[in-house]
Motif scaffolding. Sequence first.
Motif, mmCIF file in Angstrom:
data_model
loop_
_atom_site.group_PDB
_atom_site.id
_atom_site.type_symbol
_atom_site.label_atom_id
_atom_site.label_comp_id
_atom_site.label_asym_id
_atom_site.label_seq_id
_atom_site.Cartn_x
_atom_site.Cartn_y
_atom_site.Cartn_z
ATOM 1 N N TRP A 189 0.827 -1.203 0.000
ATOM 2 C CA TRP A 189 0.000 0.000 0.000
ATOM 3 C C TRP A 189 0.865 1.258 0.000
ATOM 4 O O TRP A 189 0.534 2.246 -0.690
ATOM 5 C CB TRP A 189 -0.933 0.011 1.205
ATOM 6 N N ARG A 219 -5.220 -7.134 -0.249
ATOM 7 C CA ARG A 219 -5.292 -6.949 -1.691
ATOM 8 C C ARG A 219 -5.415 -8.308 -2.373
ATOM 9 O O ARG A 219 -4.876 -9.299 -1.895
ATOM 10 C CB ARG A 219 -4.048 -6.211 -2.211
ATOM 11 N N LYS A 220 -6.154 -8.319 -3.486
ATOM 12 C CA LYS A 220 -6.356 -9.531 -4.272
ATOM 13 C C LYS A 220 -5.601 -9.394 -5.597
ATOM 14 O O LYS A 220 -5.320 -8.271 -6.043
ATOM 15 C CB LYS A 220 -7.843 -9.746 -4.541
ATOM 16 N N GLU A 252 -6.675 -9.507 -8.513
ATOM 17 C CA GLU A 252 -7.467 -8.680 -9.437
ATOM 18 C C GLU A 252 -7.192 -7.187 -9.236
ATOM 19 O O GLU A 252 -7.369 -6.381 -10.163
ATOM 20 C CB GLU A 252 -8.957 -8.983 -9.254
ATOM 21 N N ASP A 253 -6.755 -6.810 -8.046
ATOM 22 C CA ASP A 253 -6.439 -5.398 -7.777
ATOM 23 C C ASP A 253 -5.223 -4.922 -8.567
ATOM 24 O O ASP A 253 -4.921 -3.722 -8.576
ATOM 25 C CB ASP A 253 -6.197 -5.179 -6.284
ATOM 26 N N GLY A 254 -4.524 -5.855 -9.227
ATOM 27 C CA GLY A 254 -3.378 -5.483 -10.038
ATOM 28 C C GLY A 254 -3.740 -5.096 -11.467
ATOM 29 O O GLY A 254 -2.839 -4.832 -12.279
ATOM 30 N N ARG A 255 -5.016 -5.012 -11.795
ATOM 31 C CA ARG A 255 -5.420 -4.642 -13.160
ATOM 32 C C ARG A 255 -5.052 -3.184 -13.435
ATOM 33 O O ARG A 255 -5.385 -2.286 -12.659
ATOM 34 C CB ARG A 255 -6.917 -4.851 -13.343
ATOM 35 N N ASP A 293 -5.181 0.407 -15.198
ATOM 36 C CA ASP A 293 -6.051 1.342 -15.893
ATOM 37 C C ASP A 293 -5.156 2.390 -16.542
ATOM 38 O O ASP A 293 -4.694 3.328 -15.876
ATOM 39 C CB ASP A 293 -7.030 1.983 -14.909
ATOM 40 N N LEU A 310 1.469 1.345 -9.281
ATOM 41 C CA LEU A 310 0.810 0.039 -9.230
ATOM 42 C C LEU A 310 1.761 -1.056 -9.696
ATOM 43 O O LEU A 310 1.853 -2.121 -9.064
ATOM 44 C CB LEU A 310 -0.445 0.042 -10.094
#
Length: 315
Positions: A121, A203-204, A206-209, A211, A222
């Motif tokens: 984080w 964090r999962k 999927e949170d690494g996608r 944008d 990120l």
Amino acid sequence: MKPRAVVFAYHNVGVRCLQVLLARGVDVALVVTHEDSPTENIWFGSVASVAAEHGIPVVTPADAKSPELRARVVDARPDFIFSFYYRHMLPVDLLAVAPRGAYNMHGSLLPKYRGRVPTNWAVLNGETETGATLHEMAAKPDAGAIIAQTPVPILPDDTAAQVFDKVTVAAEQTLWRALPALLKGEAPHLPNDLAHGSYFGGRKPEDGRIDFSQNGQQVYNLIRAVAPPYPGAFTDIGDTRFVVARARLAPPGAPGGDLPPGIHVGDNGFFATCGDGRVIVIHELRHQRDDQHHNSERVVTPAEFTQLTQSSRNT
């Protein structure tokens, strides 16, 4: 008579802090740790192995609140309980078993970044400093009195794994420095003012996608925050997934900033354009495949990337 402790520990911080206790002459009567998950990338040291080398009994309960675990801790007759990157909250009645206190090592400068995965984080939010805090355990997570802290820098290109290595050393230094006074009952207990801090959840993957419409610094943060050995920042092109494993944020005005947001090929390499026109140079791009419910990755070349994305868009 040596002070006795029960130690709840996992990961590299758990390994190093357990070794500090032993080096300082603490009698570790029991180690509580986790079974390694077959679905997790185990890139860190084993607390169970260190305990076994020193002849310390080890248990791996699924539930930190179980009566069986509490009975084991009571039987160990600890003066202290320590938690070093153990992944479960310990109930208050269990903490009370240790008459001289229960203490946790947290990977941030409390009260900032209370909660889960604080290093990731901190990198994601663009912090320039974090550290390790030894604190008294309480009913709320990371809320007890602060015993000692050690800061470490977060450099602009540091990944979370690199910062975590620094935090591990900071944790070792913090415990080494604070332990003598703590064992004598003379350690300071400083306020942990939660009003000046923040709490973050887990964090999962999927949170690494990614944008790419975000600004370049946000995208780069990120990528750094979840870079391998963590699951990695990714983007899907058609039905094909690519993980940005290594990258660097280019200076403002770098070529390619006028292209649409996303990954591009140029000069036999990769770069990504972000929403503010900033460019991220990609040094390692991986193709992620789901092979019978197990993700596998391989590094791709610009030619392979072009072929994969063309075939993906055509399907």
